[in-house]
Scaffold this active site. Structure first.
Site, PDB file in Angstrom:
ATOM      1  N   GLY A  17      37.823  36.806  37.558  1.00  0.00           N
ATOM      2  CA  GLY A  17      36.585  37.477  38.706  1.00  0.00           C
ATOM      3  C   GLY A  17      36.504  35.948  39.248  1.00  0.00           C
ATOM      4  N   CYS A  18      35.541  36.335  40.208  1.00  0.00           N
ATOM      5  CA  CYS A  18      35.055  35.452  41.648  1.00  0.00           C
ATOM      6  C   CYS A  18      33.822  34.329  40.869  1.00  0.00           C
ATOM      7  CB  CYS A  18      33.930  36.050  42.477  1.00  0.00           C
ATOM      8  SG  CYS A  18      32.780  37.444  41.548  1.00  0.00           S
ATOM      9  N   TYR A  19      32.873  34.309  39.969  1.00  0.00           N
ATOM     10  CA  TYR A  19      32.807  33.602  39.560  1.00  0.00           C
ATOM     11  C   TYR A  19      34.033  31.964  38.728  1.00  0.00           C
ATOM     12  CZ  TYR A  19      28.127  34.541  40.374  1.00  0.00           C
ATOM     13  OH  TYR A  19      26.603  34.496  40.885  1.00  0.00           O
ATOM     14  N   THR A  20      35.038  33.225  37.838  1.00  0.00           N
ATOM     15  CA  THR A  20      36.151  32.363  37.059  1.00  0.00           C
ATOM     16  C   THR A  20      36.635  31.717  37.838  1.00  0.00           C
ATOM     17  OG1 THR A  20      36.652  33.937  36.725  1.00  0.00           O
ATOM     18  CG2 THR A  20      35.591  33.974  35.179  1.00  0.00           C
ATOM     19  N   CYS A  43      36.365  29.786  40.716  1.00  0.00           N
ATOM     20  CA  CYS A  43      35.863  29.347  41.212  1.00  0.00           C
ATOM     21  C   CYS A  43      35.167  27.789  40.590  1.00  0.00           C
ATOM     22  CB  CYS A  43      34.634  29.586  42.268  1.00  0.00           C
ATOM     23  SG  CYS A  43      33.853  28.792  43.570  1.00  0.00           S
TER      24      CYS A  43
END
Length: 345
Positions: free
Chosen positions: A147-150, A152
């Site tokens: 995922g995106c948050y992960t 980053c």
């Protein structure tokens, strides 16, 4: 040419995936499947594709997918399970952009997402973060695209965790995302009047990506880690900015030494950009690109390091990373189709 198909083709991530693949020199987009938009021209749903792609959405049809070399699943969590299972039994290379095949421990997946039907297949999948799992990705047929948050959060702290430069307790992630991170859906909380000129936290102490980040932090550190993760919604379309706080083990370490650790850890990683002392990433520096930018500072008063990182949530946080994984699977240069600068304006 490499025949590629996309299942779940109407969301923002799928639209970015199509846009990137159209520029890929070795790819032919064979099918884009969407049950809700079957027989509709893709360029009618996304008019920026007019004169660029001459395809209509089709219903999910496994017979049509027999000629596809790589299949991207851009479906909601839980929905991908059966489809990935069926594609695996067709001996297809599958890159799944849901959370269904990202976890090492099925019990953790079940706790956060509900029961997984295929525990044996679950074990075969590889976490699709190229900077950490490149060799495993090359050998796998199921990639659980992070995922995106992960993405980053994990890449921001990986060098310090791997080298045990920080204490494993009290890691705090303050993350902010553009509205596209919620997907292309109709929801009051993501409507214009609710997001424009507004800024808010959400899913406090309960966001699903917490468990995914904890998994990878724990692997890097070699011991169980729990974090505090708080996401926020920015009144912008795309982009993620993470600010991460951690306590340093060595109270006398200099910022130049920290930077050297990052440069060494990511020395062969084209899509990771490490900033100089006193410089910090901004969302506009990465928007429209597959880069992650990382900067840091040390607060000597509190013995705390502060890491600031930024990615485009739809590209390095989703579609671009999926193409990067595809390139690895097919023994192509990872930059193929992805070596473009951000948009800035």
């Amino acid at each position: 040419m490499i025949n590629v198909s996309i299942i779940g083709g109407t969301g923002y991530v799928a639209a970015e995936l199509i846009r990137i693949l159209l520029k890929h020199p070795y790819v032919n987009i064979k099918y884009v499947m969407s049950s809700s938009n079957a027989n509709t021209d893709i360029s009618e749903t996304y008019k920026h594709f007019k004169k660029k792609i001459n395809l209509s959405y089709t219903e999910l049809n496994y017979d049509l997918l027999k000629d596809s070399d790589v299949i991207f699943c851009c479906l909601p969590h839980g929905v991908s399970q059966d489809i990935v299972y069926n594609l695996h039994h067709m001996n297809k290379l599958v890159i799944d952009l849901s959370a269904d095949y990202r976890y090492k421990d099925i019990n953790i997946y079940n706790e956060w997402y509900g029961s997984h039907k295929y525990p044996d297949l679950f074990k075969e999948a590889v976490y699709g973060l190229p900077e950490l799992y490149r060799n495993q990705i090359k050998k796998s047929k199921i990639i659980g695209n992070p995922g995106c948050y992960t993405t980053c959060s994990i890449l921001s702290l990986a060098p310090l965790l791997k080298n045990k430069m920080i204490e494993k307790n009290n890691i705090i992630i303050d993350a902010k995302s553009g509205v596209s991170g919620a997907g292309r859906k109709s929801d009051f909380n993501f409507s214009f009047c609710e997001t424009d000129e507004n800024f808010k936290a959400y899913s406090i102490a309960s966001h699903r990506h917490t468990s995914e980040i904890e998994q990878e932090y724990s692997i890097l550190y070699g011991n169980d880690i729990k974090i505090t993760f708080t996401p926020h919604l920015l009144p912008i379309k795309r982009g993620i900015l993470c600010t991460i706080y951690a306590n340093l083990v060595n109270k006398s370490i200099a910022i130049d030494a920290i930077r050297e650790i990052y440069l060494t850890f990511y020395e062969n990683e084209y899509f990771v950009r490490i900033y100089n002392k006193g410089e910090f990433p901004e969302i506009k520096y990465v928007t429209g690109s597959n880069f992650i930018d990382i900067g840091f500072a040390i607060d000597k008063r509190t013995n705390r390091i502060i890491i600031v990182s930024a990615i485009d949530n739809l590209i390095k946080g989703a579609a671009g990373q999926a193409v990067q994984n595809m390139n690895i699977l097919l023994n192509l240069d990872e930059k193929t189709g992805l070596d473009f600068t951000g948009e800035y304006f």
